[in-house]
Design an enzyme around this catalytic site. Structure first.
Site, short mmCIF file in Angstrom:
data_model
loop_
_atom_site.label_atom_id
_atom_site.label_comp_id
_atom_site.label_asym_id
_atom_site.label_seq_id
_atom_site.Cartn_x
_atom_site.Cartn_y
_atom_site.Cartn_z
N CYS A 1 -9.38 6.78 1.81
CA CYS A 1 -10.16 6.45 0.61
C CYS A 1 -11.20 5.37 0.89
O CYS A 1 -10.86 4.25 1.24
CB CYS A 1 -9.19 6.01 -0.48
SG CYS A 1 -9.97 5.31 -1.92
N CYS B 1 -10.87 2.17 -1.16
CA CYS B 1 -9.71 1.42 -0.68
C CYS B 1 -10.06 0.60 0.55
O CYS B 1 -9.65 -0.55 0.69
CB CYS B 1 -8.55 2.37 -0.34
SG CYS B 1 -7.95 3.34 -1.73
#
Length: 133
Positions: free
Chosen positions: A56, A59
């Site tokens: 991600c 992230c």
């Protein structure tokens, strides 16, 4: 935010980013989760749990900020839960996007942040840290 059902396929998502550090513990089993939450209750500490994924992009963007906050607030227990390692557990917390941050006191949720908003993560972390005093 990255949705858990959509994988990103660009160069940025393949770059390696650290999701754990001296003060951020990577959680990949229920045993380690339960041990850290029990420790927080016993020691009267706040848990900040980052539900995250290696693939991600948001992230990866927020991970260094999260590590800096963990260093700034060592009286908190900072965890990174890998949603791919613990999918059922992540679902039980209602995680539908990564990153999702939960703030726990006495094992119960006191706040939540969805997304990689650096200023909001800093603000919420500072706010819950005041509960420790």
């Amino acid at each position: 935010c990255c949705r858990r059902d959509v994988e990103e396929d660009d160069d940025e998502c393949r770059d390696h980013v650290e999701f754990a550090s001296k003060n951020v513990h990577l959680i990949t089993t229920m045993v380690s989760w339960e041990a850290k939450v029990s420790e927080s209750i016993k020691d009267g500490k706040i848990v900040v749990a980052n539900f995250s994924a290696q693939w991600c992009s948001p992230c990866k963007k927020i991970a260094p900020v999260y590590i800096q906050l963990a260093d700034k607030y060592p009286s908190m227990i900072c965890l990174t839960v890998d949603v791919d390692e613990l999918p059922e557990f992540s679902n039980s917390w209602g995680v539908t996007a990564t990153p999702t941050f939960f703030f726990l006191k006495d094992g119960r949720q006191i706040d939540k942040l969805i997304g990689s908003n650096k200023l909001e993560l800093q603000r919420k972390t500072a706010a819950v840290s005041k509960l420790l005093r």
